[in-house]
Enzyme design. Structure first.
Site, PDB file in Angstrom:
ATOM      1  N   GLU A  81       5.822   9.791   3.102  1.00  0.00           N
ATOM      2  CA  GLU A  81       5.495   8.448   2.609  1.00  0.00           C
ATOM      3  C   GLU A  81       4.545   8.518   1.410  1.00  0.00           C
ATOM      4  O   GLU A  81       3.504   9.167   1.468  1.00  0.00           O
ATOM      5  CB  GLU A  81       4.849   7.608   3.714  1.00  0.00           C
ATOM      6  CG  GLU A  81       4.645   6.155   3.317  1.00  0.00           C
ATOM      7  CD  GLU A  81       4.224   5.272   4.484  1.00  0.00           C
ATOM      8  OE1 GLU A  81       4.402   4.046   4.392  1.00  0.00           O
ATOM      9  OE2 GLU A  81       3.717   5.806   5.498  1.00  0.00           O
ATOM     10  N   ASP A 138       0.800  -1.229   0.000  1.00  0.00           N
ATOM     11  CA  ASP A 138       0.000   0.000   0.000  1.00  0.00           C
ATOM     12  C   ASP A 138       0.830   1.275   0.000  1.00  0.00           C
ATOM     13  O   ASP A 138       0.425   2.289  -0.551  1.00  0.00           O
ATOM     14  CB  ASP A 138      -0.947   0.019   1.208  1.00  0.00           C
ATOM     15  CG  ASP A 138      -0.197   0.165   2.526  1.00  0.00           C
ATOM     16  OD1 ASP A 138       0.545  -0.773   2.886  1.00  0.00           O
ATOM     17  OD2 ASP A 138      -0.336   1.216   3.183  1.00  0.00           O
ATOM     18  N   ASP A 198       5.643   0.252   3.188  1.00  0.00           N
ATOM     19  CA  ASP A 198       5.841  -0.984   3.946  1.00  0.00           C
ATOM     20  C   ASP A 198       5.678  -2.198   3.032  1.00  0.00           C
ATOM     21  O   ASP A 198       5.591  -2.073   1.814  1.00  0.00           O
ATOM     22  CB  ASP A 198       4.868  -1.041   5.127  1.00  0.00           C
ATOM     23  CG  ASP A 198       3.408  -0.879   4.687  1.00  0.00           C
ATOM     24  OD1 ASP A 198       3.113  -1.106   3.493  1.00  0.00           O
ATOM     25  OD2 ASP A 198       2.569  -0.508   5.522  1.00  0.00           O
ATOM     26  N   TYR A 255      -5.619   0.836   8.723  1.00  0.00           N
ATOM     27  CA  TYR A 255      -6.707   1.137   7.784  1.00  0.00           C
ATOM     28  C   TYR A 255      -8.035   0.775   8.419  1.00  0.00           C
ATOM     29  O   TYR A 255      -8.814  -0.001   7.890  1.00  0.00           O
ATOM     30  CB  TYR A 255      -6.486   0.415   6.447  1.00  0.00           C
ATOM     31  CG  TYR A 255      -5.311   0.977   5.700  1.00  0.00           C
ATOM     32  CD1 TYR A 255      -5.407   2.215   5.058  1.00  0.00           C
ATOM     33  CD2 TYR A 255      -4.097   0.317   5.671  1.00  0.00           C
ATOM     34  CE1 TYR A 255      -4.319   2.765   4.394  1.00  0.00           C
ATOM     35  CE2 TYR A 255      -2.998   0.861   5.021  1.00  0.00           C
ATOM     36  CZ  TYR A 255      -3.121   2.085   4.382  1.00  0.00           C
ATOM     37  OH  TYR A 255      -2.034   2.632   3.732  1.00  0.00           O
TER      38      TYR A 255
END
Length: 485
Positions: free
Chosen positions: A465, A76, A79, A228
């Protein structure tokens, strides 16, 4: 000496003018191509030859702990976990981009379809591997986030997570159905057989979401929260999923379900978590483009949302930085900017087709109003901002060099064949100040803070990120403006 100094000053002035011009006259076509290339860097599974060549195959045993094949899909963000809720949203937004802007994508349409298919091949496995189960993720996020290692080296447990009738997840199921249904439209002409498989699976997954109500956050707890968590609940995903199935099938069954599901609350956001605004814009198309007043309520709700976004609207609830950037949240703000900007360009497109305008109090809103605000956001991201920085990696002369991304920040397998274990990446790579050795072309980071400042620090994940869902929502607006330039 005086002559040399004056020549130097002239050079500085001309350089700054040229630099400013580069940032203020974006090359949307170049940014569009790079925004799609980015997805190659997020791929999990067995990789084909690709432009982002510093990546290698990874996650080749995913699903084995459950006795199924769950290889493929996308990581995603920075990571090495596969979270299906944001991945499915990413897929839906990429598909919507192709549906709305396919002609304007030009030569990039094939790459966009390839990016979609990399996700849908995986989502099909998740939906079809085991009857009665929908797999919704691979990899223990709590273990993964304690490591800083390349996807090719990861040795954290690849736990498999799923929802079922007894442990429901209407949110992740509704979004998965939306992704498969939207993708079925993308492939309808170019691969009819694949399109039919996508649509049939979407119907089954949506039926599961409708029949077994509940949030996957309650079912899976700490393996999806706080990463999430479905903060908005699951009603928005039921609307979103049914809306896409109606778009794909035109069946009254889904329209009747939409009328029964409720979800009339106002909103001023759109994201991987909250789909209300997206569903309303999607459905409002029938009112504007097809002049079908059955969908008039969705048009009104879509315009109420837009009135909460526009800066000069009396009902606006949206902040803007001094530099003109929409500011919704301190962490990864650009995810909201790109998603909302997609709705601005798309609704502007519908309004132009219908020659429609509406009012926010005493403010008259035309298609140009929305287009102008969308352009400001896109141009800001591409470098027309107080820092003169492009927030897309590899685009323009000045962009983030220390993004929070494991694969980008660690030496590639080609450069460093020896394995880098769980903690081996922290020193000197994660904590170091050197630029990342691998360029993740097209990656859009979380963005600047409320003061238009971006520190470009790897440890500052909330700003540095990149994520798949930031990029996926930007593809459509970039195509929109590339097609106009």
């Amino acid at each position: 000496m005086a002559m040399a100094l004056s020549q130097f000053l002239l050079f500085v002035i001309l350089f700054n003018i040229c630099f400013f011009c580069v940032q203020c006259n974006p090359n949307y076509r170049d940014a569009l191509a790079k925004s799609i290339i980015f997805f190659q860097g997020q791929r999990s599974g067995r990789l084909p030859p690709q432009e982002i060549s510093w990546r290698r195959s990874s996650g080749l045993s995913d699903g084995s702990l459950a006795g199924v094949d769950l290889t493929g899909g996308y990581y995603d963000a920075g990571d090495n976990v596969k979270f299906n809720l944001p991945m499915a949203y990413t897929t839906t937004m990429l598909s919507w981009s192709v549906i709305e802007y396919g002609k304007k994508l030009g030569p990039q349409v094939a790459e966009a379809r390839a990016a979609i298919r990399w996700a849908t091949d995986y989502l099909l496995k998740c939906a079809r591997a085991t009857p009665g189960r929908l797999y919704v993720g691979v990899g223990d996020p709590n273990a993964d986030h304690k490591c800083w290692e390349r996807p090719e080296d990861m040795d954290t447990v690849r736990t498999v997570y799923y929802v079922s009738a007894g442990n429901p997840g209407s949110d992740v199921a509704g979004e998965t159905a939306a992704a498969l249904a939207a993708a079925s439209i993308v492939f309808k002409k170019v691969d009819p057989r694949y399109s039919r498989l996508l649509l049939a699976t979407a119907k089954n997954v949506m039926q599961f979401a409708m029949q077994h109500r509940g949030s996957y956050s309650d079912t899976l707890g700490s393996v999806v929260c706080p990463f999430y968590c479905s903060y908005s609940g699951y009603t928005d995903e039921l609307l979103w999923g049914a809306g896409w199935l109606f778009r794909a099938t035109n069946q009254m069954y889904y329209l009747n379900f939409l009328k029964s599901v409720g979800g009339n609350d106002g909103t001023d956001t759109f994201s991987w978590d909250n789909k209300y605004a997206g569903a309303r814009v999607l459905l409002a198309r029938r009112s504007l483009v097809n002049n079908d007043e059955t969908f008039g309520a969705y048009r009104q709700q879509a315009e109420d949302f837009l009135c909460r976004i526009l800066p000069n609207s009396p009902s606006s609830t949206t902040q803007y930085t001094k530099g003109g950037l929409m500011y919704k949240m301190g962490s990864s703000n650009l995810q909201y900017v790109t998603s909302i900007t997609f709705l601005l360009t798309t609704y502007s497109k519908y309004m132009a087709t219908a020659k429609h305008s509406f009012s926010c109090g005493n403010l008259l809103v035309t298609s140009r109003t929305l287009r102008s605000l969308a352009k400001r956001q896109v141009d800001y991201i591409l470098g027309d901002n107080p820092m003169r920085m492009s927030y897309m990696v590899g685009y323009g002369p000045n962009y983030p060099k220390r993004i929070h991304h494991r694969g980008s920040s660690l030496p590639s397998v080609a450069a460093h064949p020896q394995r880098l274990g769980c903690e081996a990446g922290f020193q000197p790579y994660f904590y170091g100040s050197a630029p990342n050795p691998n360029t993740l072309i097209g990656a859009v980071v979380g963005g600047p803070n409320q003061n238009d400042f971006f520190p470009d620090e790897r440890r500052d994940y909330s700003h540095s990120e990149p994520t798949t869902y930031i990029n996926a929502a930007l593809v459509g607006p970039l195509a929109f403006f590339a097609g106009r330039s």
